[in-house]
Write a protein that holds these residues in place. Structure first.
Motif, short mmCIF file in Angstrom:
data_model
loop_
_atom_site.label_atom_id
_atom_site.label_comp_id
_atom_site.label_asym_id
_atom_site.label_seq_id
_atom_site.Cartn_x
_atom_site.Cartn_y
_atom_site.Cartn_z
N GLU A 1 11.57 5.10 9.66
CA GLU A 1 11.92 3.73 9.31
C GLU A 1 10.66 2.86 9.29
OE1 GLU A 1 14.57 2.02 8.40
OE2 GLU A 1 15.98 3.71 8.39
N VAL A 2 9.83 3.02 10.31
CA VAL A 2 8.60 2.23 10.39
C VAL A 2 7.59 2.66 9.33
CG1 VAL A 2 6.66 1.58 11.88
CG2 VAL A 2 8.95 1.86 12.85
N LEU A 3 7.43 3.97 9.15
CA LEU A 3 6.49 4.47 8.15
C LEU A 3 6.93 4.07 6.74
CD1 LEU A 3 5.64 8.01 9.58
CD2 LEU A 3 4.23 5.94 9.63
N ASP A 4 8.23 3.98 6.52
CA ASP A 4 8.73 3.52 5.22
C ASP A 4 8.30 2.08 4.98
OD1 ASP A 4 10.33 3.92 2.83
OD2 ASP A 4 11.77 2.54 3.72
N GLU A 5 8.34 1.26 6.01
CA GLU A 5 7.85 -0.12 5.87
C GLU A 5 6.35 -0.16 5.61
OE1 GLU A 5 8.98 -2.33 9.32
OE2 GLU A 5 11.11 -1.89 9.11
N LEU A 6 5.63 0.82 6.15
CA LEU A 6 4.18 0.90 5.91
C LEU A 6 3.86 1.33 4.49
CD1 LEU A 6 2.55 2.47 9.11
CD2 LEU A 6 1.72 0.49 7.86
N GLY A 7 4.78 2.02 3.83
CA GLY A 7 4.54 2.45 2.46
C GLY A 7 4.37 3.94 2.30
N ILE B 1 0.85 -1.19 0.00
CA ILE B 1 0.00 0.00 0.00
C ILE B 1 0.89 1.24 0.00
CG2 ILE B 1 -1.92 -1.14 1.17
CD1 ILE B 1 -1.01 0.29 3.77
N ALA B 2 0.28 2.40 -0.19
CA ALA B 2 0.97 3.68 -0.10
C ALA B 2 0.18 4.57 0.84
CB ALA B 2 1.08 4.33 -1.48
N ILE B 3 0.88 5.32 1.68
CA ILE B 3 0.19 6.22 2.60
C ILE B 3 0.76 7.63 2.49
CG2 ILE B 3 -0.33 4.33 4.19
CD1 ILE B 3 1.75 5.52 6.10
N ALA B 4 -0.12 8.60 2.66
CA ALA B 4 0.24 10.02 2.66
C ALA B 4 -0.19 10.62 3.99
CB ALA B 4 -0.44 10.75 1.50
N VAL B 5 0.66 11.48 4.57
CA VAL B 5 0.36 12.05 5.89
C VAL B 5 0.74 13.52 5.92
CG1 VAL B 5 0.84 9.81 6.97
CG2 VAL B 5 2.62 11.57 6.97
N LYS B 6 0.27 14.21 6.97
CA LYS B 6 0.70 15.58 7.29
C LYS B 6 1.47 15.53 8.61
CE LYS B 6 -3.66 17.23 5.37
NZ LYS B 6 -4.97 17.84 5.72
#
Length: 582
Positions: free
Chosen positions: A279-285, A262-267
């Motif tokens: 590092e963790v968010l990179d694993e999340l996508g 998946i891919a995720i976008a955040v603010k």
């Protein structure tokens, strides 16, 4: 009871969708009617007339569109709607008494988050006197206010928002989602902070990880969603260790549920970014971060009550760029106390970060924000609740803002503005690389990165020209200022047309790469090359009418094969409309 929920639907309006689910859970019928621009008024009135709802609710979040919603309310009454007309959202809630006093079409205004309030309205439509969280018109025509009891504490108890259709990027559906509500800071310019403070209760609340995983899992398997756009005001928590643990739990929960690729976008705020969390968010996508830079001068940050440092901004950008993400930011480089030195510092910041798409503007004053109070206390607040205004204290900085606002109006604020388009190109490239890395060539990557830099450098160069001008110009010399405005606007527009065409070619190449067809040979059009506008015998350098003729030719004729070029509203027409509507 039938309820029509009316608001912007350019992307999923989670506020309306959460309310629709809450109403349905309470046994009511809910309709969602898009209202994306003033031209939609007639269509909305026809739908309401045909559906005959008992309640029509207007989602009045943004000050910039507030008058359009007021005109819609009046048009609904003129069209025969006799039901209860309510409004909600930041603008409506913060200006509730004034709105009801000035516009008899409205019956009530909801003062907080909408799920419980809209259900309470439907249950007590005949008498709102016992219902907390409403400002309303009584049977005697008086305006009464029932204070709110605070927004819901337990977000996990809310039904998931109603889902219908989804946008796609390269065949991958995207959905908006929230993992929290509110914010834990108190920025001076923020209407979100003012709205949550006015409603009572805790400003910042989070959903449980199991609840988030359940919604994402449903979206993934039931709707094929692969891109998750987190709309949280800040995706991070105040405590870095707690934020890291939360991201690890989300990653592990999604893995166990079989949600992958998946891919995720955040603010995010700059002071939230840590290498461990990334590092963790990179694993999340993670592929996109909208970073709340706001100002590159420490004095400007302090004036805006940002509670972070320039060093934290630089550190955040350094970490994020190491992960090769789509990083976009905005600069509120003008505020009441901005100095020329503050502007120079912001210009140097742009110079250092030409790799990342950005936009810039002035910090605007909204009702009950710290900035609005400061301007009122300083005696320099102008305008009204539909749009407060002020003059920057330093006359040369005010002159800079006036010239820049005119010259960059379309580039910064139009729906088709070049700065937003710059972000779109980078956004699209990063998504294609996330899902189909084998389709990305080094040459294509270079085209995207160069386009972003060229756009940013073009803006930077024009702003530097304005800086040099205002150092030497008499800010009270209206003729000189107006000449500078027209000259800079002509240059910005001319370069913008060529850059937009270049970006359109890149988007076409990205689509071609996704489709698997041979890519056309790149033909980059740098800002220094002659554009179509320059070939039109200098039309862009003459009066407004001739510039519009040139722009029509460029967008309706030779450039229409790029598919997305559309005619913006000229700034002088925009200001004229604004003044006429006051």
């Amino acid at each position: 009871m039938k309820v029509a929920l009316i608001g912007a639907e350019l992307e999923e309006n989670l506020g309306l969708r959460y309310m629709a689910s809450a109403l349905e859970a309470a046994g009511h019928e809910a309709l969602i009617l898009p209202f994306n621009e003033e031209a939609d008024i007639a269509a909305v009135v026809r739908r309401v007339r045909a559906e005959r709802p008992d309640i029509a609710g207007l989602s009045m979040v943004f000050t910039g569109r507030a008058r359009e919603f007021c005109r819609l309310a009046e048009a609904l009454r003129e069209g025969g709607f006799a039901g209860h007309l309510t409004a909600g959202g930041h603008f409506a809630a913060l200006n509730a008494r004034q709105l009801l006093a000035d516009f008899p079409a409205f019956d009530s205004v909801a003062l907080g988050e909408g799920e419980e309030l809209i259900c309470a309205l439907a249950a007590h439509l005949d008498d709102l006197s016992p219902v907390a969280g409403f400002c309303y018109r009584t049977a005697r025509g008086e305006i009464a206010l029932n204070p709110g009891q605070g927004n819901p504490e337990n977000l996990d108890a809310l039904p998931f928002p109603r889902r219908t259709s989804f946008h796609e990027y390269f065949g991958q559906p995207i959905a908006s989602i929230l993992s929290s509500r509110g914010c834990w800071r108190e920025c001076a310019f923020c209407s979100i902070d003012a709205w949550y403070r006015s409603g009572g209760g805790r400003k910042f609340r989070i959903r449980g990880i199991d609840n988030i995983v359940a919604e994402m899992t449903s979206l993934y398997f039931d709707h094929g969603i692969r891109i998750f756009n987190f709309q949280d005001d800040n995706f991070f928590l105040p405590d870095p260790a707690q934020a890291l643990a939360r991201f690890e739990a989300l990653r592990d929960g999604l893995r166990q549920a079989g949600v992958e690729k998946i891919a995720i976008a955040v603010k995010a705020r700059p002071d939230s970014i840590t290498r461990e969390a990334m590092e963790v968010l990179d694993e999340l996508g993670i592929f996109r971060v909208f970073l709340g830079v706001e100002n590159a001068s420490q004095r400007g940050l302090d004036n805006l009550n940002r509670k972070n440092t320039v060093a934290q901004i630089e550190n955040a950008l350094r970490i994020l760029n190491d992960y090769d993400l789509h990083i976009a930011y905005n600069l509120l480089m003008f505020e009441p106390d901005t100095s020329l030195e503050d502007l120079r510092i912001n210009l140097r910041f742009m110079e250092r970060h030409v790799d990342n798409p950005f936009n810039f503007c002035r910090a605007e004053a909204y009702a009950y924000t710290g900035l609005e109070k400061k301007l009122r206390d300083d005696g320099i607040l102008a305008g009204d609740y539909f749009g407060f205004d002020y003059r920057i204290k330093d006359a040369r900085v005010e002159c800079f803002h006036k010239i820049a606002n005119y010259a960059f109006f379309d580039r910064n604020f139009s729906d088709y503005g070049l700065h937003y388009f710059n972000m779109e190109v980078d956004f699209s490239y990063l998504l294609l690389r996330r899902f189909f890395p084998e389709k990305i060539s080094e040459e294509l990557r270079a085209e995207v990165r160069c386009f972003i830099k060229q756009t940013n450098i073009d803006t930077y160069r024009h702003l530097c020209r304005i800086y040099d001008l205002v150092r030497d110009i008499d800010p009270e010399d209206r003729r000189a200022v107006n000449d500078a405005m027209r000259s800079l606007r002509a240059g910005v527009d001319e370069h913008g047309i060529a850059l937009r065409a270049q970006g359109e070619r890149i988007l076409q190449r990205l689509q071609t790469a996704y489709d698997g067809r041979p890519a056309p040979s790149p033909k980059p059009a740098a800002y220094g090359e002659p554009s179509l506008a320059a070939l039109l015998d200098g039309l862009l350098l003459r009066d407004d009418a001739e510039r519009e003729t040139a722009h029509d030719f460029a967008t309706d004729g030779a450039f229409n094969f790029f598919g997305a070029l559309k005619r913006p509203i000229p700034y002088d027409q925009f200001k004229s409309r604004l003044e006429n509507n006051r």
